[in-house]
Design an enzyme around this catalytic site. Structure first.
Site, PDB file in Angstrom:
ATOM      1  N   ARG A 169      33.321  28.088  78.584  1.00 23.83           N
ATOM      2  CA  ARG A 169      33.832  27.187  79.613  1.00 23.83           C
ATOM      3  C   ARG A 169      32.792  26.141  79.978  1.00 23.83           C
ATOM      4  O   ARG A 169      33.055  24.968  80.036  1.00 23.83           O
ATOM      5  CB  ARG A 169      34.208  27.973  80.871  1.00 23.83           C
ATOM      6  CG  ARG A 169      35.480  28.754  80.750  1.00 23.83           C
ATOM      7  CD  ARG A 169      35.582  29.772  81.827  1.00 23.83           C
ATOM      8  NE  ARG A 169      34.430  30.650  81.812  1.00 23.83           N
ATOM      9  CZ  ARG A 169      34.291  31.716  82.577  1.00 23.83           C
ATOM     10  NH1 ARG A 169      35.210  32.015  83.458  1.00 23.83           N
ATOM     11  NH2 ARG A 169      33.227  32.475  82.480  1.00 23.83           N
ATOM     12  N   LYS A 172      31.021  46.861  83.448  1.00 16.81           N
ATOM     13  CA  LYS A 172      31.423  46.479  84.808  1.00 16.81           C
ATOM     14  C   LYS A 172      32.307  47.552  85.441  1.00 16.81           C
ATOM     15  O   LYS A 172      32.883  48.371  84.745  1.00 16.81           O
ATOM     16  CB  LYS A 172      32.176  45.158  84.757  1.00 16.81           C
ATOM     17  CG  LYS A 172      31.324  44.017  84.233  1.00 16.81           C
ATOM     18  CD  LYS A 172      32.193  42.820  83.935  1.00 16.81           C
ATOM     19  CE  LYS A 172      31.434  41.787  83.126  1.00 16.81           C
ATOM     20  NZ  LYS A 172      32.331  40.786  82.545  1.00 16.81           N
ATOM     21  N   SER A 227      38.043  35.839  85.596  1.00 13.26           N
ATOM     22  CA  SER A 227      38.683  37.033  86.179  1.00 13.26           C
ATOM     23  C   SER A 227      38.061  37.325  87.541  1.00 13.26           C
ATOM     24  O   SER A 227      38.758  37.709  88.489  1.00 13.26           O
ATOM     25  CB  SER A 227      38.506  38.236  85.257  1.00 13.26           C
ATOM     26  OG  SER A 227      39.140  38.003  84.031  1.00 13.26           O
ATOM     27  N   HIS A 236      42.189  32.831  79.364  1.00 14.16           N
ATOM     28  CA  HIS A 236      42.219  33.716  78.193  1.00 14.16           C
ATOM     29  C   HIS A 236      43.419  33.372  77.307  1.00 14.16           C
ATOM     30  O   HIS A 236      43.296  33.311  76.079  1.00 14.16           O
ATOM     31  CB  HIS A 236      42.345  35.185  78.617  1.00 14.16           C
ATOM     32  CG  HIS A 236      41.169  35.737  79.371  1.00 14.16           C
ATOM     33  ND1 HIS A 236      41.297  36.405  80.570  1.00 14.16           N
ATOM     34  CD2 HIS A 236      39.842  35.735  79.086  1.00 14.16           C
ATOM     35  CE1 HIS A 236      40.107  36.796  80.990  1.00 14.16           C
ATOM     36  NE2 HIS A 236      39.204  36.393  80.115  1.00 14.16           N
TER      37      HIS A 236
HETATM   38  O1  PNS Z   1      34.864  39.768  79.146  1.00 15.96           O
HETATM   39  P1  PNS Z   1      33.464  40.251  78.995  1.00 15.96           P
HETATM   40  O2  PNS Z   1      33.201  41.333  80.012  1.00 15.96           O
HETATM   41  O3  PNS Z   1      32.457  39.161  79.056  1.00 15.96           O
HETATM   42  O4  PNS Z   1      33.335  40.929  77.541  1.00 15.96           O
HETATM   43  C1  PNS Z   1      32.161  41.572  77.134  1.00 15.96           C
HETATM   44  C2  PNS Z   1      32.433  42.376  75.858  1.00 15.96           C
HETATM   45  C3  PNS Z   1      33.538  43.398  76.094  1.00 15.96           C
HETATM   46  C4  PNS Z   1      32.843  41.445  74.748  1.00 15.96           C
HETATM   47  C5  PNS Z   1      31.105  43.104  75.454  1.00 15.96           C
HETATM   48  O5  PNS Z   1      30.634  43.819  76.542  1.00 15.96           O
HETATM   49  C6  PNS Z   1      31.311  44.050  74.263  1.00 15.96           C
HETATM   50  O6  PNS Z   1      31.462  43.625  73.152  1.00 15.96           O
HETATM   51  N1  PNS Z   1      31.296  45.394  74.532  1.00 15.96           N
HETATM   52  C7  PNS Z   1      31.402  46.420  73.507  1.00 15.96           C
HETATM   53  C8  PNS Z   1      30.015  47.012  73.178  1.00 15.96           C
HETATM   54  C9  PNS Z   1      29.241  46.040  72.304  1.00 15.96           C
HETATM   55  O7  PNS Z   1      29.454  45.976  71.119  1.00 15.96           O
HETATM   56  N2  PNS Z   1      28.386  45.203  72.953  1.00 15.96           N
HETATM   57  C10 PNS Z   1      27.730  44.048  72.324  1.00 15.96           C
HETATM   58  C11 PNS Z   1      26.523  44.353  71.516  1.00 15.96           C
HETATM   59  S1  PNS Z   1      25.341  45.351  72.300  1.00 15.96           S
END
Ligand code: PNS
Length: 165
Positions: free
Chosen positions: A91, A42, A129, A18
């Site tokens: 990645r 999660k 992570s 990150h």
């Molecule tokens: O590190 P991650 O868990 O892959 O990140 C996922 C994240 C936080 C980017 C995604 O879940 C997110 O944007 N959540 C906020 C709600 C949202 O807008 N979701 C995407 C469109 S439905």
């Protein structure tokens, strides 16, 4: 006003992968907002406050980085922060399907918000992570793969979660 990117994620916890991506983002954007989604789906190991603390410590000496947390839709947060783009890291091919789906959904939700993908540095390509937590849970050393504060917090967390602690 300079160009701003929002780098969203769970950051549970932040890894060197990150951090590498944020540094790459700073070559393209004047400011990178590292934003924790509060309502991630999660089941997180660390609380939002713990994750904010680890991120703040990791980026404390890097100008142009802001750490924050947001509720609700990412695209709405991007608009609220008057940012120009969502920044995400790739990645390997395995990341692509999930990222592709999320980017297209975000675009559907707001046509004006663009997603920019950057490749993580090769040396961090195997780090996530989840795999860090898996290693740390069973006593594996994570130093050099995560910021030092994360290393310490992982040890503390798993020690406190032990049944006899
Ligand atoms: O590190 P991650 O868990 O892959 O990140 C996922 C994240 C936080 C980017 C995604 O879940 C997110 O944007 N959540 C906020 C709600 C949202 O807008 N979701 C995407 C469109 S439905």
């Amino acid at each position: 006003m300079g160009k701003i990117a929002v780098y969203p994620g769970s950051f549970d916890p932040v890894t060197n992968g990150h951090c590498d991506l944020v540094m790459r983002g700073l070559r393209l954007f004047d400011k990178v907002i590292v934003a924790i989604a509060r309502n991630g789906t999660k089941d997180p190991l660390f609380t939002i406050e713990e994750r904010l603390e680890m991120l703040n410590e990791s980026f404390k000496d890097i100008p142009g980085v802001e750490v924050d947390a947001f509720d609700g839709l990412l695209v709405d947060y991007v608009v609220r922060r008057e940012a120009n783009a969502i920044l995400r890291g790739l990645r390997a091919v395995s990341d692509f399907e999930y990222e592709f789906q999320m980017a297209l959904m975000n675009r559907k939700l707001n046509r004006d918000v663009q997603t920019v993908f950057l490749m993580t540095g090769l040396r961090w390509i195997y780090i996530s992570s989840s795999i860090i937590k898996e290693a740390a849970r069973f006593g594996g050393e994570t130093r050099g793969m995560v910021p030092d504060i994360v290393c310490e917090k992982l040890k503390e967390k798993f020690a406190s979660l032990k049944p006899d602690a």
